[in-house]
Design a protein around this motif. Structure first.
Motif, PDB file in Angstrom:
ATOM      1  N   GLN A   9      34.436  33.033  41.398  1.00 43.36           N
ATOM      2  CA  GLN A   9      35.175  33.299  40.160  1.00 43.36           C
ATOM      3  C   GLN A   9      36.225  34.394  40.335  1.00 43.36           C
ATOM      4  OE1 GLN A   9      32.503  33.837  36.760  1.00 43.36           O
ATOM      5  NE2 GLN A   9      30.957  32.574  37.778  1.00 43.36           N
ATOM      6  N   PHE A  10      36.068  35.224  41.392  1.00 42.81           N
ATOM      7  CA  PHE A  10      36.960  36.366  41.581  1.00 42.81           C
ATOM      8  C   PHE A  10      37.449  36.416  43.036  1.00 42.81           C
ATOM      9  CE2 PHE A  10      33.846  37.440  38.257  1.00 42.81           C
ATOM     10  CZ  PHE A  10      34.722  37.563  37.171  1.00 42.81           C
ATOM     11  N   PRO A  14      39.405  29.487  39.633  1.00 49.64           N
ATOM     12  CA  PRO A  14      40.482  29.826  38.705  1.00 49.64           C
ATOM     13  C   PRO A  14      41.848  29.480  39.293  1.00 49.64           C
ATOM     14  CG  PRO A  14      39.585  31.801  39.716  1.00 49.64           C
ATOM     15  CD  PRO A  14      38.692  30.682  40.104  1.00 49.64           C
ATOM     16  N   GLY A  15      42.711  28.885  38.453  1.00 47.10           N
ATOM     17  CA  GLY A  15      44.033  28.484  38.911  1.00 47.10           C
ATOM     18  C   GLY A  15      44.983  29.661  39.066  1.00 47.10           C
ATOM     19  N   LYS A  16      46.113  29.382  39.671  1.00 49.83           N
ATOM     20  CA  LYS A  16      47.098  30.427  39.947  1.00 49.83           C
ATOM     21  C   LYS A  16      47.571  31.098  38.662  1.00 49.83           C
ATOM     22  CE  LYS A  16      51.495  31.171  42.362  1.00 49.83           C
ATOM     23  NZ  LYS A  16      52.586  30.507  43.131  1.00 49.83           N
ATOM     24  N   LYS A  17      47.753  30.303  37.604  1.00 42.62           N
ATOM     25  CA  LYS A  17      48.232  30.842  36.329  1.00 42.62           C
ATOM     26  C   LYS A  17      47.237  31.840  35.746  1.00 42.62           C
ATOM     27  CE  LYS A  17      49.746  29.516  31.689  1.00 42.62           C
ATOM     28  NZ  LYS A  17      49.882  28.396  30.700  1.00 42.62           N
ATOM     29  N   LEU A  18      45.937  31.489  35.762  1.00 41.09           N
ATOM     30  CA  LEU A  18      44.915  32.376  35.219  1.00 41.09           C
ATOM     31  C   LEU A  18      44.809  33.651  36.052  1.00 41.09           C
ATOM     32  CD1 LEU A  18      42.724  32.817  33.100  1.00 41.09           C
ATOM     33  CD2 LEU A  18      41.121  31.592  34.572  1.00 41.09           C
ATOM     34  N   LEU A  19      44.927  33.529  37.368  1.00 36.79           N
ATOM     35  CA  LEU A  19      44.869  34.699  38.234  1.00 36.79           C
ATOM     36  C   LEU A  19      46.011  35.670  37.942  1.00 36.79           C
ATOM     37  CD1 LEU A  19      43.939  33.042  41.659  1.00 36.79           C
ATOM     38  CD2 LEU A  19      42.452  34.377  40.177  1.00 36.79           C
ATOM     39  N   PRO A  38      42.930  49.141  32.002  1.00 35.88           N
ATOM     40  CA  PRO A  38      42.095  47.942  31.843  1.00 35.88           C
ATOM     41  C   PRO A  38      42.575  47.108  30.662  1.00 35.88           C
ATOM     42  CG  PRO A  38      40.942  49.859  30.987  1.00 35.88           C
ATOM     43  CD  PRO A  38      42.207  50.369  31.626  1.00 35.88           C
ATOM     44  N   MET A  39      42.349  45.816  30.742  1.00 32.54           N
ATOM     45  CA  MET A  39      42.616  44.910  29.633  1.00 32.54           C
ATOM     46  C   MET A  39      41.336  44.754  28.812  1.00 32.54           C
ATOM     47  SD  MET A  39      44.636  42.095  31.976  1.00 32.54           S
ATOM     48  CE  MET A  39      45.127  40.999  30.640  1.00 32.54           C
ATOM     49  N   ASP A  40      41.462  44.220  27.596  1.00 34.01           N
ATOM     50  CA  ASP A  40      40.295  44.039  26.738  1.00 34.01           C
ATOM     51  C   ASP A  40      39.318  43.054  27.365  1.00 34.01           C
ATOM     52  OD1 ASP A  40      38.772  42.780  24.293  1.00 34.01           O
ATOM     53  OD2 ASP A  40      39.618  44.669  23.605  1.00 34.01           O
ATOM     54  N   PHE A  41      38.047  43.237  27.053  1.00 37.29           N
ATOM     55  CA  PHE A  41      37.009  42.393  27.643  1.00 37.29           C
ATOM     56  C   PHE A  41      37.221  40.914  27.330  1.00 37.29           C
ATOM     57  CE2 PHE A  41      32.848  40.347  27.793  1.00 37.29           C
ATOM     58  CZ  PHE A  41      32.399  40.738  29.042  1.00 37.29           C
ATOM     59  N   GLN A  42      37.849  40.596  26.191  1.00 36.61           N
ATOM     60  CA  GLN A  42      38.053  39.197  25.836  1.00 36.61           C
ATOM     61  C   GLN A  42      38.902  38.473  26.881  1.00 36.61           C
ATOM     62  OE1 GLN A  42      40.520  38.299  22.424  1.00 36.61           O
ATOM     63  NE2 GLN A  42      41.597  40.256  22.570  1.00 36.61           N
ATOM     64  N   PHE A  43      39.790  39.197  27.582  1.00 36.79           N
ATOM     65  CA  PHE A  43      40.575  38.571  28.644  1.00 36.79           C
ATOM     66  C   PHE A  43      39.683  38.256  29.840  1.00 36.79           C
ATOM     67  CE2 PHE A  43      43.761  40.945  26.220  1.00 36.79           C
ATOM     68  CZ  PHE A  43      44.719  39.960  26.023  1.00 36.79           C
ATOM     69  N   LEU A  44      38.777  39.170  30.150  1.00 39.92           N
ATOM     70  CA  LEU A  44      37.862  38.929  31.259  1.00 39.92           C
ATOM     71  C   LEU A  44      36.976  37.720  30.985  1.00 39.92           C
ATOM     72  CD1 LEU A  44      36.883  39.972  34.017  1.00 39.92           C
ATOM     73  CD2 LEU A  44      35.217  41.376  32.804  1.00 39.92           C
ATOM     74  N   GLN A  45      36.653  37.497  29.720  1.00 37.40           N
ATOM     75  CA  GLN A  45      35.813  36.352  29.371  1.00 37.40           C
ATOM     76  C   GLN A  45      36.441  35.031  29.781  1.00 37.40           C
ATOM     77  OE1 GLN A  45      35.162  37.348  25.150  1.00 37.40           O
ATOM     78  NE2 GLN A  45      32.982  37.396  25.581  1.00 37.40           N
ATOM     79  N   THR A  46      37.779  34.971  29.818  1.00 37.16           N
ATOM     80  CA  THR A  46      38.440  33.728  30.224  1.00 37.16           C
ATOM     81  C   THR A  46      38.246  33.443  31.706  1.00 37.16           C
ATOM     82  OG1 THR A  46      40.573  34.801  30.707  1.00 37.16           O
ATOM     83  CG2 THR A  46      40.194  34.070  28.443  1.00 37.16           C
ATOM     84  N   VAL A  89      27.725  47.549  51.024  1.00 36.70           N
ATOM     85  CA  VAL A  89      27.409  47.098  49.673  1.00 36.70           C
ATOM     86  C   VAL A  89      27.877  48.176  48.693  1.00 36.70           C
ATOM     87  CG1 VAL A  89      25.619  46.413  48.035  1.00 36.70           C
ATOM     88  CG2 VAL A  89      25.421  45.760  50.446  1.00 36.70           C
ATOM     89  N   VAL A  90      28.743  47.773  47.755  1.00 34.61           N
ATOM     90  CA  VAL A  90      29.306  48.696  46.769  1.00 34.61           C
ATOM     91  C   VAL A  90      28.854  48.278  45.371  1.00 34.61           C
ATOM     92  CG1 VAL A  90      31.414  49.755  45.872  1.00 34.61           C
ATOM     93  CG2 VAL A  90      31.336  48.955  48.245  1.00 34.61           C
ATOM     94  N   ASP A  91      28.407  49.246  44.593  1.00 34.11           N
ATOM     95  CA  ASP A  91      28.039  49.016  43.194  1.00 34.11           C
ATOM     96  C   ASP A  91      29.233  49.397  42.323  1.00 34.11           C
ATOM     97  OD1 ASP A  91      26.574  48.722  40.799  1.00 34.11           O
ATOM     98  OD2 ASP A  91      26.045  50.840  40.808  1.00 34.11           O
ATOM     99  N   GLY A  92      29.549  48.561  41.334  1.00 31.33           N
ATOM    100  CA  GLY A  92      30.698  48.886  40.497  1.00 31.33           C
ATOM    101  C   GLY A  92      30.848  47.948  39.322  1.00 31.33           C
ATOM    102  N   GLU A  93      32.067  47.846  38.831  1.00 35.66           N
ATOM    103  CA  GLU A  93      32.365  47.074  37.616  1.00 35.66           C
ATOM    104  C   GLU A  93      33.568  46.174  37.875  1.00 35.66           C
ATOM    105  OE1 GLU A  93      31.036  46.912  33.416  1.00 35.66           O
ATOM    106  OE2 GLU A  93      30.391  48.259  35.013  1.00 35.66           O
ATOM    107  N   ILE A  94      33.428  44.896  37.515  1.00 38.58           N
ATOM    108  CA  ILE A  94      34.566  43.977  37.565  1.00 38.58           C
ATOM    109  C   ILE A  94      35.277  44.080  36.222  1.00 38.58           C
ATOM    110  CG2 ILE A  94      35.301  41.586  37.850  1.00 38.58           C
ATOM    111  CD1 ILE A  94      32.598  41.127  39.314  1.00 38.58           C
ATOM    112  N   VAL A  95      36.555  44.454  36.262  1.00 39.08           N
ATOM    113  CA  VAL A  95      37.306  44.717  35.033  1.00 39.08           C
ATOM    114  C   VAL A  95      38.649  43.993  35.093  1.00 39.08           C
ATOM    115  CG1 VAL A  95      38.363  46.528  33.616  1.00 39.08           C
ATOM    116  CG2 VAL A  95      36.214  46.986  34.801  1.00 39.08           C
ATOM    117  N   ALA A  96      39.033  43.383  33.977  1.00 37.68           N
ATOM    118  CA  ALA A  96      40.396  42.838  33.876  1.00 37.68           C
ATOM    119  C   ALA A  96      41.348  44.027  33.837  1.00 37.68           C
ATOM    120  CB  ALA A  96      40.526  41.974  32.628  1.00 37.68           C
ATOM    121  N   TRP A  97      42.336  44.033  34.716  1.00 36.56           N
ATOM    122  CA  TRP A  97      43.154  45.238  34.900  1.00 36.56           C
ATOM    123  C   TRP A  97      44.612  44.868  35.152  1.00 36.56           C
ATOM    124  CZ3 TRP A  97      40.803  50.168  34.980  1.00 36.56           C
ATOM    125  CH2 TRP A  97      41.656  51.242  35.270  1.00 36.56           C
TER     126      TRP A  97
END
Length: 529
Positions: A256-257, A299-304, A284-292, A271-279
């Motif tokens: 997915q990423f 994921p297609g080129k446009k969504l990326l 950062p972007m709102d979480f609703q964008f990450l939901q997509t 091994v790294v612990d962290g957070e995947i964030v829309a950025w």
């Protein structure tokens, strides 16, 4: 199935943690069929097989076998609050007994998924006819969902610690990742020399909310503070030249990423612990964008391009193939900074440690969280180890105060399990042009006594009933808290709120005094700035 059902009854009949652990440990020690033990672990961990039959068909078949109309079954179901329990109570006594083991039933249910509806019905009804009440409940639960009997992952780990003589932290690690009861063995998971998969993550270290009294003994130089980002908690794994990304929910989300699996120069197992964030850019972007992006395996080129993501690194758990979770945070942080400095990438960020020299300065940082698009603060003891599960003392989360608004209750629905006879799930509305518009549902926040009061109100003030949902007189006002807010075309109100919950019952307010939908739009503008 008989021994498994007996285990369920033992742990369901007691509230004692010690007795639950003892029953579980005895089961894992005494059960001779290792496939039964593996499937028991899988079921308690939420790894049941895909549901082969819809719950609607189960209800129809049970009603038909019991000789009662479906509406009467539904009325019983709404009172009992649990489908498997309702079925076990309504069905007639079994005609014969079947001694098939647990694993046979579960492997048959897996094969049942692709069979015809007629074959499914024959299999389910035959199984019901050969199982007694508690075994029926257990069998039906294997189809419908989790066992709400007070068995947490921590209790399972304690029981396995007794049964296998392995340390708890080793067991927690062994249970992570993608293991399947059909293609693994007990010795693969718990043998003394067991080798894990190269993709296997470590158990996540989770934080409790910070109690106010903890601040009284807070020594600033012993603690690190970070922003609490709003994304998907994950582990980024690089082993044997391959990248893997695991979410906190133990889902492998690598595909997915794809932008998070191309960090040039990583040479050793890390091994790294962290957070995947829309950025995007510097924020950062709102979480609703990450939901997509969630669930999109390719994921297609446009969504990326529209929703770029980054991995914000919190901690380093493995370095050069060595588990370093026992080292102090300060040492792990130094190695993480080395990794970040040596291999910079626009998709790999280091979570900054915030500067503060007093409790007052820390409180000021917390007040600035929303201006940073963060949920709050994370506080971590610099000498602390990276532990497993949710622990207190060395890691705390200190979230921003929630948004809040006064809303009117429109609908109520009964709960499940011990709350089956109480109304505990509610829909709330705000005013717009003289009408009440639903905007959120909330399931928590009332005391047991308040829930009983609301239940009495619902029974006396129901206007209409739609199955388990009651439309009530719109007179009760509650203060609703939530963590985030954004515009949404999917909701009738045009607004979506995140993590809504009841903060308090506003018995001092009339429905006419509740807030308007416009207030939410003002909140959105404020939060955007």
């Amino acid at each position: 199935m008989k021994r498994f059902a007996q285990l369920l009854k033992e742990v369901d009949d007691t509230t004692s943690t010690t007795r639950k652990v003892s029953s579980l440990a005895a089961y894992f020690e005494d059960e001779t069929e290792e496939k039964n033990k593996l499937w028991t672990l899988a079921l308690f961990a939420g790894r049941r097989p895909p549901r082969p039959v819809s719950t609607m068909l189960l209800r129809e078949w049970c009603a038909a076998m019991s000789g009662i109309p479906l509406w009467l079954f539904e009325q019983n179901y709404h009172v009992v609050g649990d489908l498997a329990e309702t079925i076990s109570l309504v069905l007639p006594e079994p005609s014969i007994q079947n001694e098939k083991p647990l694993y046979v039933y579960l492997e048959e249910l897996i094969l049942l998924k692709n069979q015809s509806e007629e074959d499914k019905r024959t299999y389910i009804e035959t199984s019901w006819q050969t199982l007694d009440g508690y075994q029926r409940w257990a069998f039906t639960k294997c189809i419908t969902g989790g066992f709400r009997i007070g068995v947490s992952k921590n209790l399972i780990i304690q029981a396995l610690e007794k049964a296998t003589a392995l340390p708890a932290n080793v067991i927690a690690h062994r249970l992570m990742g993608h293991w399947d009861p059909q293609n693994t063995s007990w010795s693969t998971l718990f043998g003394q020399e067991s080798e894990g998969q190269i993709s296997k993550p470590y158990p996540f270290y989770l934080a409790h909310p910070l109690p106010k009294e903890e601040l009284q003994d807070f020594h600033e130089n012993e603690w690190a503070a970070e922003w609490k980002w709003d994304g998907i908690r994950g582990q980024l794994i690089f082993r044997k030249g391959q990248y893997f990304i695991w979410s906190r929910g133990e889902e492998l989300v690598t595909d997915q990423f794809p932008e998070l699996t191309s960090f040039d120069g990583w040479l050793h197992d890390i091994v790294v612990d962290g957070e995947i964030v829309a950025w995007r850019g510097e924020r950062p972007m709102d979480f609703q964008f990450l939901q997509t992006r969630i669930g999109r395996k390719n994921p297609g080129k446009k969504l990326l391009q529209e929703v770029p993501v980054c991995f914000i690194a919190y901690d380093l758990l493995e370095w050069q193939g060595q588990d370093i979770r026992e080292k102090p945070l300060l040492e792990r942080r130094a190695l993480l900074e080395t990794l970040y400095d040596q291999f910079p990438s626009p998709h790999f960020h280091l979570s900054p440690w915030l500067s503060f020299d007093s409790i007052g300065a820390l409180e000021q940082l917390r007040m600035e969280c929303r201006s940073q698009d963060a949920e709050g603060l994370m506080l971590k003891k610099k000498s602390g180890k990276y532990l497993s599960g949710r622990k207190s003392g060395e890691v705390w989360k200190w979230k921003s105060d929630p948004f809040s608004i006064d809303a009117v209750m429109l609908y109520a629905q009964r709960g499940h399990g011990r709350r089956a006879n109480l109304f505990s799930d509610f829909t709330f509305a705000l005013w717009q042009e003289g009408k009440l518009v639903p905007f959120a549902k909330a399931y928590s926040g009332l005391t047991d006594r308040e829930m009983q009061e609301v239940t009495a109100f619902v029974r006396q003030n129901t206007l209409e009933q739609f199955g388990p949902v009651h439309s009530v007189r719109p007179v009760l006002v509650f203060e609703i808290g939530f963590e985030g807010i954004q515009l949404s075309k999917r909701h009738k109100s045009g607004v979506a709120v995140r993590f809504p919950r009841i903060l308090r019952w506003r018995k001092d307010k009339l429905a006419e005094e509740a807030d308007h939908l416009d207030t939410l739009h003002v909140m959105i503008k404020i939060s955007d700035h």
